[in-house]
Design an enzyme around this catalytic site. Structure first.
Site, PDB file in Angstrom:
ATOM      1  N   ASP A   1       0.814  -1.220   0.000  1.00 21.90           N
ATOM      2  CA  ASP A   1       0.000   0.000   0.000  1.00 21.90           C
ATOM      3  C   ASP A   1       0.847   1.269   0.000  1.00 21.90           C
ATOM      4  OD1 ASP A   1      -2.467  -1.391   0.158  1.00 21.90           O
ATOM      5  OD2 ASP A   1      -2.204  -1.648   2.309  1.00 21.90           O
TER       6      ASP A   1
ATOM      7  N   ASP B   1      -7.761   1.554  10.363  1.00 28.70           N
ATOM      8  CA  ASP B   1      -6.546   2.362  10.444  1.00 28.70           C
ATOM      9  C   ASP B   1      -6.751   3.787   9.932  1.00 28.70           C
ATOM     10  OD1 ASP B   1      -5.097   0.429  11.694  1.00 28.70           O
ATOM     11  OD2 ASP B   1      -4.303  -0.439   9.849  1.00 28.70           O
TER      12      ASP B   1
ATOM     13  N   SER C   1      -2.385  -9.468   3.902  1.00 24.50           N
ATOM     14  CA  SER C   1      -2.058  -8.120   4.359  1.00 24.50           C
ATOM     15  C   SER C   1      -1.618  -8.251   5.810  1.00 24.50           C
ATOM     16  CB  SER C   1      -3.290  -7.220   4.249  1.00 24.50           C
ATOM     17  OG  SER C   1      -3.065  -6.044   4.987  1.00 24.50           O
TER      18      SER C   1
ATOM     19  N   ARG D   1      -1.020   2.991  15.861  1.00 24.57           N
ATOM     20  CA  ARG D   1      -1.401   4.030  14.887  1.00 24.57           C
ATOM     21  C   ARG D   1      -1.343   5.460  15.415  1.00 24.57           C
ATOM     22  NH1 ARG D   1       0.232   0.841  11.233  1.00 24.57           N
ATOM     23  NH2 ARG D   1      -1.316  -0.360  10.068  1.00 24.57           N
TER      24      ARG D   1
HETATM   25  N1  ARG Z   1      -8.169  -5.550  12.524  1.00 28.27           N
HETATM   26  C1  ARG Z   1      -7.026  -5.055  13.207  1.00 28.27           C
HETATM   27  C2  ARG Z   1      -7.234  -3.627  13.603  1.00 28.27           C
HETATM   28  O1  ARG Z   1      -8.098  -2.980  13.096  1.00 28.27           O
HETATM   29  C3  ARG Z   1      -5.750  -5.280  12.452  1.00 28.27           C
HETATM   30  C4  ARG Z   1      -5.501  -4.457  11.246  1.00 28.27           C
HETATM   31  C5  ARG Z   1      -4.237  -4.861  10.611  1.00 28.27           C
HETATM   32  N2  ARG Z   1      -3.916  -4.121   9.453  1.00 28.27           N
HETATM   33  C6  ARG Z   1      -3.444  -4.685   8.349  1.00 28.27           C
HETATM   34  N3  ARG Z   1      -3.105  -3.908   7.384  1.00 28.27           N
HETATM   35  N4  ARG Z   1      -3.339  -5.967   8.215  1.00 28.27           N
HETATM   36  O2  ARG Z   1      -6.536  -3.122  14.444  1.00 28.27           O
END
Ligand code: ARG
Length: 398
Positions: free
Chosen positions: A14, A123, A172, A94
């Site tokens: 990404d 995110d 991912s 984050r």
């Molecule tokens: N579902 C989790 C969260 O919202 C993990 C997200 C992980 N991101 C990724 N790009 N795989 O915190």
């Protein structure tokens, strides 16, 4: 939009696509920032990836200590497991990454902020809200703005000669020292068991035939020792290895995202699961039943705020105030048994313990006079028994 964009850069699919997009579609100079939160990536390799993409400048910020002290430790004190399962590894990192972006943007005199989040996940919420809380610069999120999917991104990357590792083609992944999240690909079939190749931290085959034990000591709610290892960051690394080696630490659940989508999420989080299990067990020993019940509600609210991008909300600081006060008595030692993928507490002790064996015992040495219980039970159940009696009386009359 020309100018200078500061982009949070991991070197993955990404964010690599975003660099090219900002340069080509927006004609912007790109400054990349990689924040080390213990993702275990070689920072020189990420730096050279960024340079290869033609960024003007690349910043690497080692924020591991800050991540542990200001984000992970408060989450242990809050026993933070979103929907009782997810230790919030990504969610906690984050706001810190976004904060570091703001610092770089100020130094660099940036005209825009950019991230590689999609419009489907959490995110974007976490980045946008932290960035918005500290700056009025425009936020560019090309994956979201252009409604890109991973297949299109992979094709775009190929056209631009961007090298993507084979694991990133399948899943991912986001990882830091608190956990590893695996999404996408075959994992999207919610009924299918994740293939063992998806796991790196947790052993899934040829597990040891003998159980392993680990002793974890807490002081004021903070883990200060695991076996002979001291220091929170070292303890986390140690437990990820030790519990992961015993097959402990995989989470597989259906998660409610902020944007309303349900997703099948798979995580590897051995240290987080051990520390939260041990910490919450110790709390039950040192807190009164009233404290336990109330803190459970506070913990749930804390996890919800951290998950849903509301780290900056004043309520989180309010809750931290309560939680920190409650941790004064959370000191002691917990023993965990790790065996072929299972983990359980097998012992705990504390100088602050409210567990009094003399009153609890069924033996002759008990100091508890059972006869006191009769009156108590009568009063405790008075309203419930009366309500039932009255209901019966009334239904007879009808
Ligand atoms: N579902 C989790 C969260 O919202 C993990 C997200 C992980 N991101 C990724 N790009 N795989 O915190």
């Amino acid at each position: 939009m020309t100018g200078k964009a500061v982009l949070a850069f991991s070197g993955g699919l990404d964010t690599s696509v975003v660099v090219k997009y900002l340069q080509e579609e927006h004609d912007m100079d790109v400054v990349t920032v990689t924040v080390d939160v213990g993702q275990g990536e070689d920072s020189r390799a990420v730096h050279s990836k960024a340079k290869k993409l033609g960024v003007k400048k690349h910043h690497t910020i080692d924020a591991r200590k800050e991540f542990v002290a200001k984000y992970v430790i408060p989450s242990i004190k809050a026993n933070a497991l979103y929907q009782k399962k997810y230790c919030l590894a990504t969610a906690l990192a984050r706001p810190l990454i976004a904060q570091k972006m703001l610092e770089v943007a100020k130094k660099e005199g940036a005209t825009a902020l950019a991230h590689g989040c999609s419009g489907k996940g959490n995110d974007q919420v976490r980045f946008d809200i932290t960035l918005r809380s500290g700056s009025a610069l425009p936020i560019i999120a090309p994956i979201r703005d252009k409604n890109l999917d991973r297949t299109t991104e992979l094709a775009f990357a190929k056209r631009h000669g961007i090298n993507i590792e084979s694991v990133a083609k399948k899943y991912s992944i986001d990882q830091n020292l608190w956990g590893r999240a695996i999404e996408g690909g075959v994992i999207e079939d919610a009924y299918k068991e994740p293939p063992s190749e998806a796991f790196i931290w947790v052993k899934t085959k040829n597990l040891p035939d003998r159980p392993a034990y680990v002793e974890i000591e807490f002081a004021g709610g903070v883990p200060v020792r695991a076996d002979k290892i001291r220091g929170a960051q070292e303890i986390i690394q140690y437990l990820n290895k030790k519990a992961g080696g015993a097959g402990v630490g995989i989470i597989d659940h259906i998660e409610d995202r902020v944007v309303g989508i349900k997703s099948r999420e798979v995580y590897e989080t051995p240290a987080a699961l051990c520390l939260i299990e041990a910490h919450s067990d110790l709390e039950k020993m040192v807190h009164t039943s009233h404290q336990n019940r109330f803190k459970g509600m506070v913990d749930e609210q804390w996890a919800h705020l951290a998950y849903s991008g509301l780290w900056q909300d004043p309520l989180r600081a309010d809750l931290d105030g309560f939680i920190n006060e409650s941790q004064k008595s959370v000191s002691g030692t917990v023993r965990l048994k790790l065996y072929k993928g299972s983990m359980r507490v097998v012992g705990r002790k504390s100088s602050k313990s409210l567990y009094i064996r003399d009153t609890a015992t069924y033996g002759a040495e008990s100091t508890f006079d059972q006869r006191l219980a009769v009156g108590f039970v009568e009063l405790w159940g008075m309203q419930s028994t009366e309500a039932n009696k009255l209901q019966k009386k009334r239904s007879k009359k009808i």
